[in-house]
Design a protein around this motif. Structure first.
Motif, PDB file in Angstrom:
ATOM      1  N   LYS A  94       2.735  -8.371 -26.378  1.00 46.92           N
ATOM      2  CA  LYS A  94       2.734  -8.072 -24.940  1.00 46.92           C
ATOM      3  C   LYS A  94       1.860  -6.852 -24.687  1.00 46.92           C
ATOM      4  CE  LYS A  94       7.367  -9.900 -23.979  1.00 46.92           C
ATOM      5  NZ  LYS A  94       7.566 -10.500 -25.300  1.00 46.92           N
ATOM      6  N   LEU A  95       1.063  -6.924 -23.641  1.00 43.98           N
ATOM      7  CA  LEU A  95       0.243  -5.794 -23.210  1.00 43.98           C
ATOM      8  C   LEU A  95       0.630  -5.435 -21.792  1.00 43.98           C
ATOM      9  CD1 LEU A  95      -2.241  -3.828 -23.315  1.00 43.98           C
ATOM     10  CD2 LEU A  95      -3.582  -5.738 -22.388  1.00 43.98           C
ATOM     11  N   GLU A  96       0.886  -4.151 -21.581  1.00 44.59           N
ATOM     12  CA  GLU A  96       1.119  -3.660 -20.228  1.00 44.59           C
ATOM     13  C   GLU A  96       0.127  -2.539 -19.934  1.00 44.59           C
ATOM     14  OE1 GLU A  96       4.462  -1.620 -17.291  1.00 44.59           O
ATOM     15  OE2 GLU A  96       4.932  -1.915 -19.412  1.00 44.59           O
ATOM     16  N   LEU A  97      -0.738  -2.768 -18.974  1.00 45.49           N
ATOM     17  CA  LEU A  97      -1.524  -1.690 -18.383  1.00 45.49           C
ATOM     18  C   LEU A  97      -0.686  -1.192 -17.215  1.00 45.49           C
ATOM     19  CD1 LEU A  97      -5.180  -3.078 -18.394  1.00 45.49           C
ATOM     20  CD2 LEU A  97      -4.334  -1.079 -19.623  1.00 45.49           C
ATOM     21  N   VAL A  98       0.053  -0.115 -17.467  1.00 42.22           N
ATOM     22  CA  VAL A  98       1.044   0.351 -16.498  1.00 42.22           C
ATOM     23  C   VAL A  98       0.392   0.571 -15.136  1.00 42.22           C
ATOM     24  CG1 VAL A  98       2.672   2.208 -15.988  1.00 42.22           C
ATOM     25  CG2 VAL A  98       2.396   1.401 -18.345  1.00 42.22           C
ATOM     26  N   ASN A  99       1.055   0.074 -14.115  1.00 36.64           N
ATOM     27  CA  ASN A  99       0.591   0.188 -12.731  1.00 36.64           C
ATOM     28  C   ASN A  99      -0.579  -0.740 -12.432  1.00 36.64           C
ATOM     29  OD1 ASN A  99       0.642   1.163 -10.106  1.00 36.64           O
ATOM     30  ND2 ASN A  99      -0.576   2.973 -10.546  1.00 36.64           N
ATOM     31  N   GLU A 135       0.825  -1.208   0.000  1.00 38.25           N
ATOM     32  CA  GLU A 135       0.000   0.000   0.000  1.00 38.25           C
ATOM     33  C   GLU A 135       0.857   1.254   0.000  1.00 38.25           C
ATOM     34  OE1 GLU A 135      -2.592  -0.241   3.325  1.00 38.25           O
ATOM     35  OE2 GLU A 135      -3.853  -1.847   2.459  1.00 38.25           O
ATOM     36  N   ARG A 136       1.920   1.237   0.764  1.00 35.25           N
ATOM     37  CA  ARG A 136       2.806   2.407   0.812  1.00 35.25           C
ATOM     38  C   ARG A 136       3.559   2.572  -0.501  1.00 35.25           C
ATOM     39  NH1 ARG A 136       6.022   3.058   6.383  1.00 35.25           N
ATOM     40  NH2 ARG A 136       6.332   5.114   5.419  1.00 35.25           N
ATOM     41  N   LEU A 137       3.936   1.464  -1.127  1.00 32.88           N
ATOM     42  CA  LEU A 137       4.560   1.553  -2.453  1.00 32.88           C
ATOM     43  C   LEU A 137       3.599   2.206  -3.443  1.00 32.88           C
ATOM     44  CD1 LEU A 137       6.378  -1.881  -3.025  1.00 32.88           C
ATOM     45  CD2 LEU A 137       7.384   0.307  -2.383  1.00 32.88           C
ATOM     46  N   THR A 138       2.347   1.784  -3.431  1.00 31.05           N
ATOM     47  CA  THR A 138       1.339   2.336  -4.341  1.00 31.05           C
ATOM     48  C   THR A 138       1.125   3.822  -4.092  1.00 31.05           C
ATOM     49  OG1 THR A 138       0.205   0.202  -4.485  1.00 31.05           O
ATOM     50  CG2 THR A 138      -1.060   2.153  -5.093  1.00 31.05           C
ATOM     51  N   ALA A 139       1.057   4.209  -2.827  1.00 31.89           N
ATOM     52  CA  ALA A 139       0.825   5.611  -2.492  1.00 31.89           C
ATOM     53  C   ALA A 139       1.984   6.503  -2.931  1.00 31.89           C
ATOM     54  CB  ALA A 139       0.603   5.754  -0.989  1.00 31.89           C
ATOM     55  N   LEU A 140       3.207   5.977  -2.885  1.00 33.66           N
ATOM     56  CA  LEU A 140       4.382   6.771  -3.245  1.00 33.66           C
ATOM     57  C   LEU A 140       4.685   6.754  -4.733  1.00 33.66           C
ATOM     58  CD1 LEU A 140       6.815   5.911  -0.306  1.00 33.66           C
ATOM     59  CD2 LEU A 140       5.988   8.189  -0.923  1.00 33.66           C
ATOM     60  N   ARG A 141       3.995   5.939  -5.484  1.00 32.81           N
ATOM     61  CA  ARG A 141       4.331   5.753  -6.896  1.00 32.81           C
ATOM     62  C   ARG A 141       4.344   7.068  -7.699  1.00 32.81           C
ATOM     63  NH1 ARG A 141       3.609   0.522 -10.230  1.00 32.81           N
ATOM     64  NH2 ARG A 141       4.208   1.218 -12.313  1.00 32.81           N
ATOM     65  N   PRO A 142       3.314   7.923  -7.603  1.00 27.03           N
ATOM     66  CA  PRO A 142       3.369   9.172  -8.381  1.00 27.03           C
ATOM     67  C   PRO A 142       4.554  10.057  -8.010  1.00 27.03           C
ATOM     68  CG  PRO A 142       1.126   8.725  -7.654  1.00 27.03           C
ATOM     69  CD  PRO A 142       2.017   7.763  -6.932  1.00 27.03           C
ATOM     70  N   VAL A 149      14.711  -1.384   7.301  1.00 25.78           N
ATOM     71  CA  VAL A 149      14.296  -0.087   6.772  1.00 25.78           C
ATOM     72  C   VAL A 149      13.826   0.777   7.929  1.00 25.78           C
ATOM     73  CG1 VAL A 149      12.736   1.129   5.221  1.00 25.78           C
ATOM     74  CG2 VAL A 149      13.584  -1.150   4.599  1.00 25.78           C
ATOM     75  N   ASP A 150      14.557   1.875   8.205  1.00 21.25           N
ATOM     76  CA  ASP A 150      14.172   2.791   9.273  1.00 21.25           C
ATOM     77  C   ASP A 150      13.301   3.926   8.740  1.00 21.25           C
ATOM     78  OD1 ASP A 150      15.630   1.363  11.232  1.00 21.25           O
ATOM     79  OD2 ASP A 150      17.484   2.340  10.591  1.00 21.25           O
ATOM     80  N   ASN A 151      13.660   4.435   7.579  1.00 23.15           N
ATOM     81  CA  ASN A 151      12.914   5.533   6.942  1.00 23.15           C
ATOM     82  C   ASN A 151      12.424   5.026   5.591  1.00 23.15           C
ATOM     83  OD1 ASN A 151      12.062   7.769   5.475  1.00 23.15           O
ATOM     84  ND2 ASN A 151      13.717   9.091   6.187  1.00 23.15           N
ATOM     85  N   PHE A 152      11.178   4.565   5.530  1.00 25.91           N
ATOM     86  CA  PHE A 152      10.679   3.890   4.336  1.00 25.91           C
ATOM     87  C   PHE A 152      10.768   4.764   3.094  1.00 25.91           C
ATOM     88  CE2 PHE A 152       7.289   2.594   1.405  1.00 25.91           C
ATOM     89  CZ  PHE A 152       7.581   1.248   1.251  1.00 25.91           C
ATOM     90  N   GLU A 153      10.266   5.992   3.167  1.00 25.26           N
ATOM     91  CA  GLU A 153      10.273   6.860   1.988  1.00 25.26           C
ATOM     92  C   GLU A 153      11.688   7.197   1.549  1.00 25.26           C
ATOM     93  OE1 GLU A 153       8.554  11.227   0.563  1.00 25.26           O
ATOM     94  OE2 GLU A 153       7.482  10.071   2.085  1.00 25.26           O
ATOM     95  N   GLY A 154      12.552   7.535   2.514  1.00 26.90           N
ATOM     96  CA  GLY A 154      13.939   7.841   2.173  1.00 26.90           C
ATOM     97  C   GLY A 154      14.645   6.646   1.560  1.00 26.90           C
ATOM     98  N   TRP A 155      14.391   5.469   2.104  1.00 29.64           N
ATOM     99  CA  TRP A 155      14.975   4.232   1.564  1.00 29.64           C
ATOM    100  C   TRP A 155      14.528   4.001   0.132  1.00 29.64           C
ATOM    101  CZ3 TRP A 155      12.028  -0.452   0.741  1.00 29.64           C
ATOM    102  CH2 TRP A 155      12.790  -1.580   0.433  1.00 29.64           C
ATOM    103  N   LEU A 156      13.240   4.215  -0.135  1.00 32.82           N
ATOM    104  CA  LEU A 156      12.707   3.989  -1.474  1.00 32.82           C
ATOM    105  C   LEU A 156      13.268   4.996  -2.469  1.00 32.82           C
ATOM    106  CD1 LEU A 156      10.811   1.829  -2.521  1.00 32.82           C
ATOM    107  CD2 LEU A 156       8.900   3.415  -2.238  1.00 32.82           C
ATOM    108  N   PHE A 157      13.375   6.260  -2.048  1.00 31.90           N
ATOM    109  CA  PHE A 157      13.944   7.270  -2.945  1.00 31.90           C
ATOM    110  C   PHE A 157      15.431   7.015  -3.185  1.00 31.90           C
ATOM    111  CE2 PHE A 157      10.085   9.760  -2.478  1.00 31.90           C
ATOM    112  CZ  PHE A 157      10.018  10.423  -3.705  1.00 31.90           C
ATOM    113  N   ARG A 158      16.118   6.449  -2.215  1.00 29.58           N
ATOM    114  CA  ARG A 158      17.534   6.105  -2.421  1.00 29.58           C
ATOM    115  C   ARG A 158      17.652   5.036  -3.506  1.00 29.58           C
ATOM    116  NH1 ARG A 158      22.034   6.022   1.045  1.00 29.58           N
ATOM    117  NH2 ARG A 158      23.880   5.579  -0.232  1.00 29.58           N
TER     118      ARG A 158
END
Length: 286
Positions: A197-202, A8-15, A52-61
């Motif tokens: 191949k078909l990709e519906l992105v996201n 859920e957090r991955l999805t929320a941060l995707r944009p 992972v201590d800081n989820f958003e920072g870790w993901l942006f890294r």
């Protein structure tokens, strides 16, 4: 953190992640590729019980390093000459958002990173330093230089023409869009390669002519979309507009060809963030 909460957090941060990756790579489509690689790496790290201590920072890294990997493969890192008269004030958010991806690409990597993270996404200097793996002083200096460079670039005349596309690619995409507009999906199905191949992105990925039949069935049943031939970042594209809102596309569709057959369809219906500041243009079908 449970698996459901993690996803859920991955999805929320995707944009937000896409905004970063697109500006770092200079392309909304390449940015989506980097974003997907980032998410795969994040899921793999979770499977290996990464701390992972800081989820958003870790993901942006991860997104930052994955963007750099792509840039190094392309060997593109154009440095903008700068004066020593640094401006510490941020550019207005509206001006930052309006800056094209290609303009961001003219900044050196650390400057680009600092401006995007601080002025576009609202991270602190300490967070910028952590993501970019540099000292806060280096991050602050890069931010000042990047802001100055963007101001200089904004004053320069720009050539907004998109790259010329090959006539064959133009004709194939124009024909594809024309068939979509007429609702002649049987004709489109006849153009599909067996291993298309078909990709519906996201959302999902399918492979095989028979597997992707529901894709066209659902479009045949939908009446709110209007289709137009155009280009996104110089690539032939089908621009999709909501009925009654024709000023800007809601999303776009890319098509790859192998000889005279469609080998891949990439539909951004579920990734409208991909059009944020992207260069697009509507073209004639003829």
């Amino acid at each position: 953190m449970s698996t459901d909460e993690f996803e859920e957090r991955l999805t929320a941060l995707r944009p937000r992640l896409h905004r970063y990756c697109a500006r770092m790579t200079g392309s909304t489509v390449d940015g989506e590729d980097v974003l997907q690689d980032t998410l795969v790496k994040a899921l793999s790290a979770r499977a290996e019980a990464a701390r992972v201590d800081n989820f958003e920072g870790w993901l942006f890294r991860i997104a930052h390093n994955t963007s750099l990997d792509l840039l190094r493969r392309r060997s593109r890192n154009t440095v903008v000459p700068l004066s020593e008269d640094f401006e510490a004030a941020p550019m207005p958010e509206a001006d930052i958002v309006a800056v094209s991806f290609q303009t961001f690409l003219q900044l050196p990597e650390l400057q680009r990173c600092a401006v995007i993270l601080k002025d576009v996404l609202g991270h602190s200097i300490d967070e910028v330093a952590s993501i970019a793996d540099c000292t806060p002083a280096a991050a602050k200096s890069a931010l000042q230089r990047g802001r100055t460079a963007l101001r200089q670039l904004a004053k320069m005349p720009t050539d907004t023409r998109l790259p010329l596309m090959p006539e064959a690619a133009r004709q194939k995409m124009a024909a594809f869009v024309d068939l979509f507009r007429m609702g002649d999906f049987n004709a489109i199905r006849a153009m599909l390669a067996d291993d298309v191949k078909l990709e519906l992105v996201n959302r999902l990925k399918w492979e095989g002519r028979d597997k992707i039949v529901p894709y066209f069935t659902r479009y045949a049943e939908e009446t709110k979309w209007r289709f137009s031939f155009g280009a996104v970042e110089g690539r032939p594209a089908m621009l999709v507009f909501e009925s009654g809102a024709m000023e800007k596309p809601a999303y776009f569709v890319l098509v790859d060809w192998r000889n005279e057959q469609i080998s891949a369809i990439r539909d951004f219906l579920f990734a409208p963030y991909a059009l944020d500041s992207a260069n697009w243009v509507r073209l004639g079908l003829a």
